[in-house]
Design an enzyme around this catalytic site. Structure first.
Site, PDB file in Angstrom:
ATOM      1  N   GLU A   1       0.872  -1.194   0.000  1.00 31.63           N
ATOM      2  CA  GLU A   1       0.000   0.000   0.000  1.00 31.63           C
ATOM      3  C   GLU A   1       0.897   1.229   0.000  1.00 31.63           C
ATOM      4  O   GLU A   1       0.744   2.145   0.822  1.00 31.63           O
ATOM      5  CB  GLU A   1      -0.899  -0.026   1.241  1.00 31.63           C
ATOM      6  CG  GLU A   1      -1.666  -1.348   1.378  1.00 31.63           C
ATOM      7  CD  GLU A   1      -2.450  -1.494   2.673  1.00 31.63           C
ATOM      8  OE1 GLU A   1      -2.020  -0.929   3.683  1.00 31.63           O
ATOM      9  OE2 GLU A   1      -3.494  -2.170   2.661  1.00 31.63           O
TER      10      GLU A   1
ATOM     11  N   CYS B   1     -10.051  -0.066   8.275  1.00 32.90           N
ATOM     12  CA  CYS B   1      -9.466   1.213   8.675  1.00 32.90           C
ATOM     13  C   CYS B   1     -10.145   2.402   8.011  1.00 32.90           C
ATOM     14  O   CYS B   1     -10.293   3.459   8.616  1.00 32.90           O
ATOM     15  CB  CYS B   1      -7.964   1.232   8.404  1.00 32.90           C
ATOM     16  SG  CYS B   1      -7.521   1.052   6.689  1.00 32.90           S
TER      17      CYS B   1
END
Lengths: 656, 656
Positions: A320, A416
């Site tokens: 990521e 998240c």
């Protein structure tokens, strides 16, 4: 009691009540849908979504339920982020029902807190002896940081001390455990977050020991001998994620070099922006010039070499993470919603360092495009990944795009992003203004009433606008102090021409523009009225020549909004469309699906597929193009009408 | 004794001796460098390369060495492919030294063969009780197939029976073990190869039982109840590759449906083309119309929906596999060298079914571009993956491109591609001609002497050309039979204008073109001379409008060669270059680095980076372009001058 939302030498922003045609409905969505929905999710009552069990973990840790810890090692942080969002909602409007739930959660957290102040359900329930043995991988201080943020926010919102006491006990415990002295752990977390949280705790308590602990974590990072290596050696290199701890990619968590020696935005994008948020806040409080220089340098690299036009970051799914300068592929992008939330957090702290509009420009870009796009228009589903080009058929058949989803998902195993959007939108008021040098800086054009402490009195400003659909903004002084002060208005980077009138009188901008803000200094009186007019043309944008993915393509932007083509409006194979060189744009209010949004139409052409046999390749021949009207919608609103193609960068007729 | 290289009702191609300005040096390279180098590799004597231990595995299996099996479960196939390449070299030119080594390997293989005919060092050494328990994953019949191919080739080349005896014993053993009868395994391999090998064994022996066994394997594939499922259940779903056997992706090995019900090129690209090679050969021998229709349908989908302009296949790294129609990304392509070898194998068998030039056109495309490009010009390093667009800086920093290498590698842990190139180039003569319906078909323009059995006599043709650098080809009849027969010349799909003279006399092509071949029927006499002139202009190519990756771009092709831009000639940032609309091409012989290659120059422009501040995005403004000469080299020769950018599809000035 309402504590200060931010401190500076010259004054503080006390409270911002948002009343805005565009934003108020989002805040209602957060209050009425997102936060309640997430509460259901945390309690495992959302069908078709993976269970969270985050609340249940706290019950087990408090000794009030039987069972095993469930979920990610950082599962606690979902509860903390939810509580933080709830706190912001409570700060804008008392909500006894929500407060009751929040108080219940706080009581539960307090009961799960260990006698020495420690809070973490994973290590309390699942690995009781394992505390602080794998900071590199296990998000222990990350979870602590989120809880501290929530505690500070809830105390600020309600004045209730219970959660503040919990998190100060937690922070005091960390202050004992971590540090350079014998018997202390000379280390730091693998996922930055504690740093920015400690700075927020300092903001609320005024206690410098939290600044010192933040400084310790920031300065230790990336030094040799390497903490991850020492820590891993002690536990025989076991890895929480299976197998052996890898000692070859410290850049993933920006631990490859001391922070003041880092030059590029590298590694996991969320970790990077969270770290920089803490660094900038720390530098603003301590005046550390080396840290300030590092913040500017890293900001510059991120924004001017590694950021998508939508204010998204993270060019690869693997880790990521950032990749290299100018590598900004639209279709394989990671572009995580949380990372753009983090850009906004960071930008706010950079504005504490120096009121330069470049920070607010990027804040606005990330907010109106990637963050808003991360949530569906009903507040019930979310994007983790925010690509700039999507072909659903290809995504389904080509594993390269495995991380990309063509529609928003209800909830994630690693959840998240949804609570991050919720807490950011619920606290949006914190991002609109700041005070610097006896001047009220206006960073975002969001309607509502704002109260400031300035010198020895209060100032109240009322902002009205129809932003982002047009650029007319009015600021009215509802209360003033009896001394001169400045009101600074950001002139956005996208705006080719701005005019300002004060009480109907045009103000020449020559000479009053400072670092991108028009600064109006005078003795303001109640009833004074500032009219800002930002021209907001549809603008054809180009990417820097070094970007491979945007070569020969253009994008449309109007005001802060990046636009996109969607299959729902333009049919399939968006790559067959091109904009005319002189496109003549039309603006339309869309009242059906798009609820009052301004959509753009433009003269374009579609490639005819005439003359093609079944062959894949043929000699170039004169191509036939058919006139067509292209229709663009704001990027943030894509994928609200089912599955289809989308693209931000599209072809245009290039000048010969 | 020299056995037939291929059989048809009407005659056979006996022998093709290549003497060609372009190809002879490649064949020498295979003989002098590639095959010796690979022999060293198989014996673990190449420094800086991963050890193979493939020969050592055979020694251990023969009881002549101590130790553990090493390498992949299909490690044996490297030895077989090497032996097959050596066989082809021996068939073109006696080479006592090479033959001695090959005989030694054959003796070793014979000693490693089990009493019942079984040969496989993995199961002999490492899992003695595990034979035929995991065909889906463990390449047992794949390895058998490669050994059978090698055995057939070596027998054809040398007339020595020892290895033919080994492989017929092996094939007879398989014939006993596999089949629909009680006590037999009703199954097939997870990696197709045995099918095409059994057809080759039939070609050499004339024994129909190998055709029957091939037919069994082909027809069983993908039927329900599913063999993989049954087999996995028997071993409690253990997986050779760790964990649990997955029952959800049978399309990976084209086992998702019976082959006659398959419509698209799906799954692992090499498995697919190997399967189709066997199917086409089987259909040609048996006349099975359903199978023939499946071959045509699958060929059509692969070539006209899923193939790169370079004759490469496999649009994704995951599974080294096909994706969906028109998904042909240049930079993330897998485009495996072995898969293009497989296309060539398959095309040859399609030409047995029907002499249609579409098969030879694709064969030529794959051969001159991807397969040749798979090997460095010194024969010492190889590409597995053959992208059409490479930016080395991005590859290094973005994990999406993890599978792509900017330069060829010495040897691979899984070393399938180098020996595949070697065996294909060493047997190139097999692909030049075929006989169908009393006509000699010329598929490839490769110089040399070819001997045919036709009716009751022999025909000898001598081909001369400077192909692929120009399109002048001469065929001389050096020996004829006293009856009329046809000589058919392929008119390539890239050729806009062809002329033919026979003994100096122009032949009108009207009416003699059949399925892409100019068919000249007459009573040929010794000394007859056919002159074929193929005009070979530089051609600007376009991709089908449905291909996203080629939209707005063009590629250059001249004759069979696809060209590319390289950084070594054009500087960095190749995406900043564009071809003029009327480009006026120049051709040059390159005598330094490029050894007599024809390179192309063209008028183009480079985007100037003027007017850009440090910002990533800005409103579109008039762009400045500087005239520049673009320089293109044949795609197959890229990455022979160090690390740099490369691209096949590039920008051009498009008509407004």
């Amino acid at each position: 009691m309402m504590a200060n939302m931010s401190h500076t030498a010259a004054g503080s922003v006390q409270k911002v009540d948002i009343k805005d045609t565009f934003w108020s409905k989002y805040l209602e969505l957060v209050r009425d849908v997102v936060v309640p929905y997430q509460w259901e999710a945390l309690n495992d009552r959302v069908e078709q979504a993976e269970p969270s069990r985050a609340i249940r973990n706290f019950r087990i840790a408090a000794g009030e339920a039987e069972g095993e810890f469930y979920g990610m090692v950082f599962q606690d942080s979902d509860v903390a982020k939810w509580l933080e969002a709830a706190a912001y909602l409570c700060s804008t409007e008392r909500d006894p029902e929500l407060e009751k739930i929040a108080d219940g959660v706080i009581d539960l957290i307090a009961r799960a807190q260990q006698p020495d102040g420690y809070v973490n359900t994973y290590y309390t329930v699942k690995e009781p002896g394992g505390r602080y043995t794998d900071l590199a991988e296990c998000h222990e201080l990350y979870c602590a940081g989120h809880l501290i943020e929530a505690g500070a926010a809830y105390y600020q919102a309600t004045g209730k001390r219970k959660i503040l006491d919990v998190v100060t006990r937690l922070a005091d415990h960390l202050h004992d455990v971590f540090g350079p002295n014998p018997g202390q752990i000379r280390g730091y977390d693998g996922h930055q977050e504690i740093e920015l949280a400690l700075m927020k705790l300092y903001e609320v308590t005024g206690d410098m020991k939290y600044v010192d602990l933040c400084n310790f974590f920031v300065q230790e990072r990336g030094r040799q001998p390497h903490f991850y290596e020492q820590e891993a050696a002690k536990r025989n290199y076991t890895s929480h994620w299976g197998g052996i701890f890898k000692t070859d990619n410290y850049a993933y968590s920006q631990a490859h070099a001391p922070v003041t020696e880092q030059h590029d935005a590298v590694g996991h994008a969320v970790r990077f922006v969270y770290m920089c948020t803490g660094m900038a806040h720390l530098a603003a409080v301590t005046g550390d010039q080396e840290l300030k220089a590092a913040c500017r340098r890293l900001w510059d690299n991120m924004v001017n070499k590694r950021m998508y036009i939508t204010g998204a970051i993270g060019s690869q799914a693997s880790g990521e993470a950032f990749t290299v300068d100018y590598d900004l592929p639209g279709d394989t992008a990671y572009a995580e919603t949380c990372a753009s939330c983090g850009i906004i957090f960071w930008a706010r702290r950079m504005l504490m360092l120096e009121p330069d509009s470049q920070y607010a420009d990027v804040m606005e870009r990330a907010l109106y495009n990637t963050v808003l796009g991360g949530m569906s228009r009903d507040g019930r589903s979310f994007f983790y990944v925010n690509p700039l080009e999507v072909d659903p058929g290809v995504i389904a058949g080509n594993h390269t795009y495995q991380h990309v989803k063509p529609v928003r998902q209800e909830w994630f195993g690693c959840a998240c992003c949804p609570p991050n959007i919720a807490r950011l939108l619920a606290s949006l008021g914190q991002y609109v203004y700041s005070i610097y040098n006896h001047t009220i800086y206006t960073h975002l054009y969001v309607g509502g009433e704002a109260c400031f402490e300035l010198g020895h009195g209060n100032v109240v400003l009322r902002q009205e606008s129809n932003y982002p659909w047009n650029g007319e903004v009015t600021l009215t002084v509802d209360e003033a102090v009896s001394e001169p002060f400045g009101i600074a208005l950001r002139i956005p980077d996208w705006c080719p021409c701005a005019t300002i009138k004060v009480n109907g009188e045009a103000q020449p901008l020559d000479g009053i523009i400072e670092q991108g803000y028009a600064v109006l200094n005078r003795e303001w009186k109640q009833g004074d009225r500032i009219e800002l007019q930002l021209t907001m043309p549809v603008t054809v944008m180009k990417g820097h020549p070094h970007i491979r993915d945007t070569a020969g393509r253009v994008a449309l932007q109007r005001g802060p909004l990046v636009y996109c083509l969607e299959e729902a409006d333009n049919g399939p194979r968006l790559h067959e469309l091109r904009l005319l060189q002189i496109p003549s744009f039309g603006l339309h209010q869309e009242n059906s699906l798009m609820e009052g949004m301004t959509v753009i139409s433009a003269a374009g052409q579609r490639l005819m597929e005439t003359g093609w046999s079944s062959k894949l390749y043929r000699p170039a021949a004169a191509e036939e193009w058919k006139e067509t009207e292209l229709r663009f919608i704001p990027y943030f609103s894509w994928a609200n009408r089912g599955v289809g193609e989308m693209r931000v960068w599209f072809n245009s007729v290039e000048p010969c």
